[in-house]
Design a protein around this motif. Structure first.
Motif, PDB file in Angstrom:
ATOM      1  N   PRO A 134      36.648 -41.552  13.569  1.00  0.00           N
ATOM      2  CA  PRO A 134      35.470 -42.357  13.232  1.00  0.00           C
ATOM      3  C   PRO A 134      35.877 -43.697  12.635  1.00  0.00           C
ATOM      4  O   PRO A 134      36.898 -43.795  11.950  1.00  0.00           O
ATOM      5  N   GLU A 135      35.090 -44.726  12.927  1.00  0.00           N
ATOM      6  CA  GLU A 135      35.400 -46.047  12.405  1.00  0.00           C
ATOM      7  C   GLU A 135      35.217 -46.052  10.890  1.00  0.00           C
ATOM      8  O   GLU A 135      34.264 -45.476  10.357  1.00  0.00           O
ATOM      9  N   PRO A 136      36.144 -46.698  10.151  1.00  0.00           N
ATOM     10  CA  PRO A 136      36.007 -46.758   8.700  1.00  0.00           C
ATOM     11  C   PRO A 136      34.788 -47.579   8.305  1.00  0.00           C
ATOM     12  O   PRO A 136      34.579 -48.680   8.808  1.00  0.00           O
ATOM     13  N   LEU A 165      31.831 -48.382   4.878  1.00  0.00           N
ATOM     14  CA  LEU A 165      31.468 -48.251   3.475  1.00  0.00           C
ATOM     15  C   LEU A 165      29.951 -48.147   3.386  1.00  0.00           C
ATOM     16  O   LEU A 165      29.241 -48.961   3.973  1.00  0.00           O
ATOM     17  N   ASP A 166      29.444 -47.129   2.681  1.00  0.00           N
ATOM     18  CA  ASP A 166      28.007 -47.044   2.531  1.00  0.00           C
ATOM     19  C   ASP A 166      27.536 -48.072   1.508  1.00  0.00           C
ATOM     20  O   ASP A 166      28.320 -48.602   0.712  1.00  0.00           O
ATOM     21  N   ALA A 167      26.248 -48.363   1.536  1.00  0.00           N
ATOM     22  CA  ALA A 167      25.682 -49.422   0.697  1.00  0.00           C
ATOM     23  C   ALA A 167      25.897 -49.145  -0.794  1.00  0.00           C
ATOM     24  O   ALA A 167      26.178 -50.057  -1.574  1.00  0.00           O
ATOM     25  N   LYS A 168      25.799 -47.873  -1.184  1.00  0.00           N
ATOM     26  CA  LYS A 168      25.963 -47.527  -2.605  1.00  0.00           C
ATOM     27  C   LYS A 168      27.384 -47.803  -3.076  1.00  0.00           C
ATOM     28  O   LYS A 168      27.603 -48.352  -4.163  1.00  0.00           O
ATOM     29  N   THR A 169      28.384 -47.445  -2.240  1.00  0.00           N
ATOM     30  CA  THR A 169      29.777 -47.698  -2.611  1.00  0.00           C
ATOM     31  C   THR A 169      30.059 -49.196  -2.660  1.00  0.00           C
ATOM     32  O   THR A 169      30.769 -49.671  -3.549  1.00  0.00           O
ATOM     33  N   GLN A 170      29.511 -49.941  -1.699  1.00  0.00           N
ATOM     34  CA  GLN A 170      29.685 -51.394  -1.715  1.00  0.00           C
ATOM     35  C   GLN A 170      29.162 -51.984  -3.016  1.00  0.00           C
ATOM     36  O   GLN A 170      29.793 -52.858  -3.614  1.00  0.00           O
ATOM     37  N   GLN A 171      28.004 -51.521  -3.458  1.00  0.00           N
ATOM     38  CA  GLN A 171      27.420 -52.036  -4.688  1.00  0.00           C
ATOM     39  C   GLN A 171      28.281 -51.687  -5.895  1.00  0.00           C
ATOM     40  O   GLN A 171      28.485 -52.516  -6.790  1.00  0.00           O
ATOM     41  N   LYS A 223      37.437 -41.651  -3.331  1.00  0.00           N
ATOM     42  CA  LYS A 223      36.965 -40.620  -2.396  1.00  0.00           C
ATOM     43  C   LYS A 223      35.873 -41.146  -1.470  1.00  0.00           C
ATOM     44  O   LYS A 223      35.598 -40.554  -0.415  1.00  0.00           O
ATOM     45  N   ASN A 224      35.234 -42.254  -1.846  1.00  0.00           N
ATOM     46  CA  ASN A 224      34.170 -42.823  -1.025  1.00  0.00           C
ATOM     47  C   ASN A 224      34.663 -43.936  -0.107  1.00  0.00           C
ATOM     48  O   ASN A 224      33.883 -44.486   0.676  1.00  0.00           O
ATOM     49  N   LEU A 225      35.959 -44.265  -0.208  1.00  0.00           N
ATOM     50  CA  LEU A 225      36.513 -45.328   0.619  1.00  0.00           C
ATOM     51  C   LEU A 225      36.908 -44.777   1.988  1.00  0.00           C
ATOM     52  O   LEU A 225      37.133 -43.579   2.133  1.00  0.00           O
ATOM     53  N   PRO A 226      36.990 -45.639   3.013  1.00  0.00           N
ATOM     54  CA  PRO A 226      37.371 -45.171   4.349  1.00  0.00           C
ATOM     55  C   PRO A 226      38.709 -44.454   4.332  1.00  0.00           C
ATOM     56  O   PRO A 226      39.607 -44.793   3.549  1.00  0.00           O
ATOM     57  N   MET A 227      38.856 -43.466   5.213  1.00  0.00           N
ATOM     58  CA  MET A 227      40.103 -42.706   5.288  1.00  0.00           C
ATOM     59  C   MET A 227      41.269 -43.635   5.611  1.00  0.00           C
ATOM     60  O   MET A 227      41.149 -44.563   6.408  1.00  0.00           O
ATOM     61  N   GLY A 228      42.397 -43.376   4.972  1.00  0.00           N
ATOM     62  CA  GLY A 228      43.582 -44.187   5.216  1.00  0.00           C
ATOM     63  C   GLY A 228      43.709 -45.370   4.274  1.00  0.00           C
ATOM     64  O   GLY A 228      44.740 -46.038   4.271  1.00  0.00           O
ATOM     65  N   MET A 229      42.682 -45.627   3.474  1.00  0.00           N
ATOM     66  CA  MET A 229      42.747 -46.747   2.541  1.00  0.00           C
ATOM     67  C   MET A 229      43.348 -46.247   1.226  1.00  0.00           C
ATOM     68  O   MET A 229      42.674 -45.610   0.423  1.00  0.00           O
TER      69      MET A 229
END
Length: 326
Positions: free
Chosen positions: A169-171, A173-179, A229-235
């Motif tokens: 799946p493409e990495p 970020l959901d809106a809550k994590t971005q905020q 844990k909320n960041l894209p996998m591999g980061m």
């Protein structure tokens, strides 16, 4: 009061910028060839891999113009919200390469000869291309070509993939994590950065932000780690141990505001080089009038196979010719 006032002005300026649906800016590497070569030498390159004079000259004069256009305000936009973007890279001699994403297509043109000469890899000639490679011939001639963006992304994702395996799946970020990331950044800056306001030219206001580099990034990543844990996998985030050898020299960034709007940001990075021969090393971002990315007329459509396979075959022929000549 000055610290609070300057910080609030910057915060407001970035908030207003984030409300725009289209932004354009120029990115300028403010340096010289001597500083780049000194910076390269300090990295202890292998013999024969030192930065050449041509490459140093190329990068010392590079400027990039970027435009982003979205259906939503930029601050609220995810990858799928962008309806157009463009990037043009050039130097004092003219444009080197440009691409635009408009609708379903990515449009590309490049001065292949100029880039190849500077990088030390001469471009293949049209006679080296396989039969039917009309699109690649246009590329070598510096003309516009276009590629279906989805097909290109699928083609590059399939390269090296295990047969039958499902694509990762493409990495995102959901809106809550971005905020929460934005709040961590703002909080760290408020605590660790010193602000000073001075009068600029033509009624503009300049705000200088200064902070020790290692302290700033260590504190920032410390704020971000609970969100890992909320960041894209591999980061993977660096640890405090990873950052302990980072230079702790003070880095200064100048922000220019006019009528409360951000017009320019410049950052002096020379101190981070920890090399007395690196005299000039800065990054400048200038906001410019918004532009709308448009599809260039007369672009030749290329298939993904032609793009990925044609150049590879041409470059292999070029390498074989070089080896035979040696």
């Amino acid at each position: 009061m000055e610290q609070l006032s300057a910080g609030q002005k910057l915060d407001h300026a970035f908030e207003e910028l984030g409300k725009e649906k289209s932004i354009s800016f120029e990115l300028d590497l403010d340096t010289d060839a001597q500083s780049l070569k000194a910076l390269d030498a300090s990295s202890d390159p292998e013999p024969g891999e030192e930065m050449s004079d041509d490459i140093a000259e190329l990068f010392s004069g590079v400027k990039a113009n970027v435009t982003l256009q979205s259906k939503k305000p930029i601050a609220e936009s995810g990858e799928k919200d962008y309806v157009g973007m463009s990037l043009k890279i050039g130097n004092k001699d003219g444009d080197l390469t440009e691409y635009r994403v408009v609708g379903d297509y990515t449009y590309i043109r490049s001065d292949v000869d100029a880039v190849g000469k500077a990088m030390g890899f001469p471009a293949p000639s049209a006679k080296d291309l396989p039969p039917g490679a009309d699109g690649l011939k246009k590329v070598l001639q510096g003309q516009w070509v276009k590629i279906n963006t989805k097909e290109f992304e699928k083609g590059t994702a399939d390269m090296g993939a295990v047969p039958g395996a499902k694509p990762a799946p493409e990495p995102t970020l959901d809106a809550k994590t971005q905020q929460r990331l934005l709040e961590a950044l703002r909080g760290t800056i408020a605590r660790e950065v010193d602000f000073r306001t001075v009068d600029g030219k033509d009624g503009a206001e300049r705000i200088t932000a200064t902070a020790p580099f290692r302290t700033l990034i260590t504190k920032l990543f410390g704020e971000i780690r609970p969100l890992a844990k909320n960041l894209p996998m591999g980061m993977e985030l660096p640890t405090d141990k990873d950052l302990k050898d980072a230079p702790n020299a003070k880095v200064a960034a100048d922000f220019t505001l006019k009528n409360g709007e951000l017009t320019e940001v410049s950052v002096d990075l020379a101190e981070l080089a920890e090399n007395a021969k690196v005299k000039k090393l800065g990054l400048v971002v200038r906001m410019v009038d918004g532009q709308t990315p448009t599809a260039p007329a007369g672009a030749t459509e290329m298939g993904v196979d032609e793009l990925l396979g044609g150049f590879g075959a041409a470059m292999m022929d070029q390498e074989a010719f070089s080896e035979d000549a040696a």
